[in-house]
Every structure is written in C-alpha cells, then in structure tokens.
Design an enzyme around this catalytic site. Structure first.
Site, PDB file in Angstrom:
ATOM      1  N   LYS A  80       0.850  -1.193   0.000  1.00  0.00           N
ATOM      2  CA  LYS A  80       0.000   0.000   0.000  1.00  0.00           C
ATOM      3  C   LYS A  80       0.882   1.237   0.000  1.00  0.00           C
ATOM      4  O   LYS A  80       1.930   1.262   0.655  1.00  0.00           O
ATOM      5  CB  LYS A  80      -0.861   0.009   1.272  1.00  0.00           C
ATOM      6  CG  LYS A  80      -2.090   0.863   1.151  1.00  0.00           C
ATOM      7  CD  LYS A  80      -3.211   0.126   0.459  1.00  0.00           C
ATOM      8  CE  LYS A  80      -4.420   0.995   0.240  1.00  0.00           C
ATOM      9  NZ  LYS A  80      -5.490   0.294  -0.466  1.00  0.00           N
ATOM     10  N   GLY A 180     -25.196   2.865   1.654  1.00  0.00           N
ATOM     11  CA  GLY A 180     -24.318   3.528   0.695  1.00  0.00           C
ATOM     12  C   GLY A 180     -24.758   3.119  -0.694  1.00  0.00           C
ATOM     13  O   GLY A 180     -24.956   1.918  -0.954  1.00  0.00           O
ATOM     14  N   GLY A 182     -23.155   4.087  -3.712  1.00  0.00           N
ATOM     15  CA  GLY A 182     -22.117   4.574  -4.612  1.00  0.00           C
ATOM     16  C   GLY A 182     -21.871   3.574  -5.726  1.00  0.00           C
ATOM     17  O   GLY A 182     -22.785   2.849  -6.138  1.00  0.00           O
ATOM     18  N   VAL A 184     -19.940   0.690  -6.050  1.00  0.00           N
ATOM     19  CA  VAL A 184     -20.028  -0.759  -5.806  1.00  0.00           C
ATOM     20  C   VAL A 184     -21.483  -1.178  -5.573  1.00  0.00           C
ATOM     21  O   VAL A 184     -21.972  -2.138  -6.174  1.00  0.00           O
ATOM     22  CB  VAL A 184     -19.150  -1.158  -4.591  1.00  0.00           C
ATOM     23  CG1 VAL A 184     -19.402  -2.606  -4.190  1.00  0.00           C
ATOM     24  CG2 VAL A 184     -17.681  -0.932  -4.901  1.00  0.00           C
ATOM     25  N   ALA A 185     -22.181  -0.429  -4.714  1.00  0.00           N
ATOM     26  CA  ALA A 185     -23.570  -0.781  -4.397  1.00  0.00           C
ATOM     27  C   ALA A 185     -24.436  -0.739  -5.661  1.00  0.00           C
ATOM     28  O   ALA A 185     -25.318  -1.580  -5.847  1.00  0.00           O
ATOM     29  CB  ALA A 185     -24.123   0.174  -3.351  1.00  0.00           C
TER      30      ALA A 185
HETATM   31  P1  NAD Z   1     -18.307   5.381  -3.450  1.00  0.00           P
HETATM   32  O1  NAD Z   1     -17.664   6.598  -2.877  1.00  0.00           O
HETATM   33  O2  NAD Z   1     -18.673   5.356  -4.882  1.00  0.00           O
HETATM   34  O3  NAD Z   1     -19.634   5.013  -2.620  1.00  0.00           O
HETATM   35  C1  NAD Z   1     -19.744   5.126  -1.239  1.00  0.00           C
HETATM   36  C2  NAD Z   1     -21.121   5.727  -0.944  1.00  0.00           C
HETATM   37  O4  NAD Z   1     -21.332   5.650   0.451  1.00  0.00           O
HETATM   38  C3  NAD Z   1     -21.224   7.212  -1.349  1.00  0.00           C
HETATM   39  O5  NAD Z   1     -22.353   7.405  -2.174  1.00  0.00           O
HETATM   40  C4  NAD Z   1     -21.360   7.924  -0.005  1.00  0.00           C
HETATM   41  O6  NAD Z   1     -22.155   9.101  -0.095  1.00  0.00           O
HETATM   42  C5  NAD Z   1     -22.006   6.856   0.841  1.00  0.00           C
HETATM   43  N1  NAD Z   1     -21.842   7.052   2.284  1.00  0.00           N
HETATM   44  C6  NAD Z   1     -20.802   7.574   2.963  1.00  0.00           C
HETATM   45  N2  NAD Z   1     -21.060   7.604   4.274  1.00  0.00           N
HETATM   46  C7  NAD Z   1     -22.288   7.056   4.445  1.00  0.00           C
HETATM   47  C8  NAD Z   1     -23.107   6.784   5.581  1.00  0.00           C
HETATM   48  N3  NAD Z   1     -22.709   7.098   6.813  1.00  0.00           N
HETATM   49  N4  NAD Z   1     -24.301   6.217   5.369  1.00  0.00           N
HETATM   50  C9  NAD Z   1     -24.727   5.922   4.137  1.00  0.00           C
HETATM   51  N5  NAD Z   1     -24.002   6.164   3.013  1.00  0.00           N
HETATM   52  C10 NAD Z   1     -22.786   6.721   3.175  1.00  0.00           C
HETATM   53  O7  NAD Z   1     -17.300   4.186  -3.089  1.00  0.00           O
HETATM   54  P2  NAD Z   1     -17.290   2.724  -3.686  1.00  0.00           P
HETATM   55  O8  NAD Z   1     -16.179   2.612  -4.661  1.00  0.00           O
HETATM   56  O9  NAD Z   1     -18.643   2.286  -4.044  1.00  0.00           O
HETATM   57  O10 NAD Z   1     -16.780   1.906  -2.402  1.00  0.00           O
HETATM   58  C11 NAD Z   1     -17.680   1.553  -1.364  1.00  0.00           C
HETATM   59  C12 NAD Z   1     -16.947   0.729  -0.328  1.00  0.00           C
HETATM   60  O11 NAD Z   1     -16.403  -0.440  -0.946  1.00  0.00           O
HETATM   61  C13 NAD Z   1     -15.760   1.425   0.342  1.00  0.00           C
HETATM   62  O12 NAD Z   1     -15.663   0.975   1.669  1.00  0.00           O
HETATM   63  C14 NAD Z   1     -14.568   0.928  -0.464  1.00  0.00           C
HETATM   64  O13 NAD Z   1     -13.368   0.971   0.292  1.00  0.00           O
HETATM   65  C15 NAD Z   1     -14.998  -0.497  -0.710  1.00  0.00           C
HETATM   66  N6  NAD Z   1     -14.339  -1.115  -1.870  1.00  0.00           N
HETATM   67  C16 NAD Z   1     -14.493  -0.597  -3.113  1.00  0.00           C
HETATM   68  C17 NAD Z   1     -13.872  -1.209  -4.193  1.00  0.00           C
HETATM   69  C18 NAD Z   1     -14.051  -0.684  -5.600  1.00  0.00           C
HETATM   70  O14 NAD Z   1     -13.695  -1.393  -6.534  1.00  0.00           O
HETATM   71  N7  NAD Z   1     -14.601   0.504  -5.775  1.00  0.00           N
HETATM   72  C19 NAD Z   1     -13.100  -2.364  -4.011  1.00  0.00           C
HETATM   73  C20 NAD Z   1     -12.961  -2.886  -2.725  1.00  0.00           C
HETATM   74  C21 NAD Z   1     -13.593  -2.255  -1.657  1.00  0.00           C
END
Ligand code: NAD
Length: 356
Positions: A80, A180, A182, A184-185
């Site tokens: 990292k 959330g 974002g 991934v969801a």
């Molecule tokens: P993202 O920023 O696109 O989505 C995260 C969402 O969570 C945002 O819309 C944000 O507004 C919302 N959020 C933040 N705080 C919140 C709360 N208290 N309650 C409700 N919603 C809240 O990020 P992402 O890329 O979708 O990643 C989501 C998670 O998955 C993170 O923990 C990230 O580390 C993990 N992750 C992502 C990947 C990837 O490929 N993107 C890979 C491994 C792990």
C-alpha cells in the site's frame, strides 16, 4: 512501538519513506508480503494528521491486501502507498509523477493502483514514470473501473451466504438493505434487480438517493438502515459499521457487502456468529476489484477472464463457510485461515526449492 518492532510483529517486509522537496511529496510505501508475487495495493491520498497515523494506515492496509490477494488465489502480495496530502487541494501532476518515480525505484516489488483520493487520471501520470501500475483506464489500455467487478463479486458472495442461510442461493424475493449507494452498491444492485430481489437503500448524498428513486428503489434515512426488516444487510459505504451499537438492531440473516473493514473489532464478528447471522467477510466479497486489476498484469486485459475469476468468489465463500463450520470459528477467522494456509504452503515450497 518502534517501527521495526511493529513491522516484525505483523510480518511486514519493507517500508519506504519518500520525500520530494520540489513537488512537496511526502509518502510512505509499505510492502507487507511478497510470498505469492509482487505486492499490490492502491495509493491513498489523504491529509493525515501525523506521519505516525500515515504509517499505521500503510502497515494496516498493506497487510489486508496480502490476505485479500491470498484468499482470492491471485499471484500477488500485499502492499500500500499513502501520500500525505489533501487530494482536493494539494494533488498536482508534479506530486503524483514524483511518487511514480519512487514506485519505479522499487523495481516491481510494489504495483500501485487507485484508492481513496487517487483516480485513473493519477495512474496515467504515474504510468509516465513507471510500468509498475495497474488498474489504468480502459482508454490507456488498462482494466478500467474496478467497481464493476467488485459489484459482481459482492453479489456472488451474497449468493453463497444465502445458500448457507436458506438452503438455496436464489435471491429472488429477498429484501436487501444497501448502506451507501455509490459505485459498488449500484453495480451490486443491477445484479440483484435482475434476480428480482427487493432493494432498500440509504446514502448521505442526495444525488445517490435521487438515482436510487429513479431506479424505483425504496429509500430510508441513514440511521434507519440497520433496523430495516430485511434478509440481507449489505454495508457498501464505510468501515466499522458492524459494532455493539448496530448489531443488536439488525433483523437480517446475512451480512454481505463491499465496504472495507466492516467489523469494528473481532468480537463483533463473534457476536454475528453467536446470533446465527451469516457474515461474508469483506475482503472475500470485495476482491473483484483486485482480481480485475490483476487481469491486466503481463498480458492484454480480457474482461471475460476477469469476470470468470470474479465469479469464483462464490466458491471461495463456500470454502470459508465450510472451514468456519469444521473448525467452529467465525467466517472472518475462517477467511484468515484460508489466506494463511495458502501463504504457508507457498512459503513451504520455496523453502524446499532453496534447500535443493
Ligand atoms: P463510493 O464513494 O462510490 O460510494 C460510497 C457511498 O457511500 C457514497 O455514495 C457515499 O455518499 C455513501 N456514504 C458515505 N457515508 C455514508 C453513511 N454514513 N451512510 C450511508 N451512506 C454513506 O465508493 P465505492 O467505490 O462504491 O466503495 C464503497 C466501499 O467499498 C468502500 O468501503 C470501499 O473501500 C470499498 N471497496 C471498493 C472497491 C471498488 O472497486 N470501488 C473495491 C474494494 C472495496
């Protein structure tokens, strides 16, 4: 604790402190373990309050990458990079390229990609200084947005957990509460909707909620998501959301989501286990992103290959559940066991070759 003592305690191989006066770069690269291959992990750009805090994050996150890559059966180790800077106000091309030059000096022991605060554009700058970068945008010949495969992996892991909870993997008619909404969801939701699951969603960002409403999904307030009457709770936002305050509110039989470090502590994993809730360990379910990035190393990226390997998260989760049952341990402990067994077996082979 002294730095070398801390590294020794958790098995870290190398920590590099990086400084470039011209660009203002201050960074730390931590290489946890290269038993399985070059260390790989994103570069986090974050305004850490102290060097100690940045170092602690680099050590913790690089170790987590070793476990994620090992359990996902990838030929990669864990590493990292952290850059101490505010990505909104202090990130410049000069800073990112200076960082790329330091990554290059490691000669391939560390491969970087995106993380909080870094983007595909930053990787393109880094690529101008080094070849040791993965997850480049598709337009630059890379594997592109990792969250597509991460979303698929979360869905596959969820199906394995569902099989354990209800005897069949089908998610048709199941209610899934997504915390959330974002990247991934959203990708996870697309798979769930195809299977006619019912989705309840929350986010702290209005645009995300509008998008959810446009997709016809039920929206609730952020604090209410834990209490939703659902079958599966899917944390897809922040870490530490499974804790003594939230777990008693859960009404689900399965917890399976994409967020990193969902359990605040190991005892929270034990509590889920005690309550009979099937927990899909975060680093097993969200490994689709690193699987996707690995698919571009040393060969042209092929999305079908990446997809096929990501779908195997279903079998990996099956194995985690099986270990958890046989060993009578939590699924989190079982995931660690799976990763550690692979590391031990490869270290064993290396020893045999060295002694011959
Ligand atoms: P993202 O920023 O696109 O989505 C995260 C969402 O969570 C945002 O819309 C944000 O507004 C919302 N959020 C933040 N705080 C919140 C709360 N208290 N309650 C409700 N919603 C809240 O990020 P992402 O890329 O979708 O990643 C989501 C998670 O998955 C993170 O923990 C990230 O580390 C993990 N992750 C992502 C990947 C990837 O490929 N993107 C890979 C491994 C792990």
């Amino acid at each position: 604790m002294e730095i070398l003592e801390q590294m020794g305690a958790e098995g870290h191989e190398q920590v590099v402190m990086v400084s470039d006066a011209g660009s203002g770069l201050k960074a730390i690269i931590a290489i946890h373990d290269t038993t399985l291959g070059p260390s790989c992990g994103g570069t986090r750009i974050w305004p850490y309050k102290s060097e100690q805090e940045a170092l602690w994050d680099a050590l913790r996150l690089s170790r987590a990458m070793t476990y994620k890559a090992a359990a996902a059966d990838l030929p990669l180790g864990g590493g990292k990079g952290v850059i101490i800077a505010d990505s909104h106000t202090e990130k410049t091309e000069a800073l990112v390229r200076a960082y790329g030059r330091f990554v290059d000096t490691l000669g391939g022991r560390y491969l970087t990609t995106t993380d909080v605060g870094s983007t595909g554009r930053d990787l393109e700058y880094i690529k101008q200084e080094t070849d040791y970068v993965v997850g480049l945008p598709l337009s630059s010949g890379g594997s592109g947005d990792t969250s597509i495969m991460t979303g698929l992996g979360v869905y596959m892991g969820m199906k394995s957990c569902a099989k354990e909870a209800w005897g069949k993997e089908s998610l048709t008619g199941k209610t899934v509460a997504l915390q959330g909404f974002g990247k991934v969801a959203t990708y996870t939701a697309h798979h769930l909707m195809k299977e006619d699951a019912k989705l309840v969603v929350t986010d702290v960002f209005d645009d995300a909620l509008d998008r959810a409403r446009d997709m016809g999904l039920t929206v609730v307030k952020p604090d209410d998501i834990y209490r939703v009457d659902c079958d599966i709770f899917a944390p897809c936002a922040l870490g530490g959301v499974l804790n003594t305050e939230t777990i008693p509110q859960l009404k689900c039989k399965v917890v399976a989501g994409g967020a990193n470090n969902q359990l605040l502590s190991a005892t929270d994993g034990e509590e889920l286990h005690r309550l009979g809730i099937v927990y899909g360990p975060d680093y097993i379910l969200n490994s689709g992103g690193i699987i996707n990035a690995e698919a571009e190393i040393g060969r042209a990226y092929n999305s079908d290959r990446a997809r096929e390997k990501t779908e195997r998260i279903y079998e990996t989760m099956d194995r985690v559940i099986a270990i958890s049952k046989v060993e009578e341990i939590t699924t989190g402990e079982a995931a660690d066991r799976l990763a550690e067994d692979r590391l031990k077996s490869v270290r064993g082979i290396r020893k045999i070759y060295r002694s011959n």
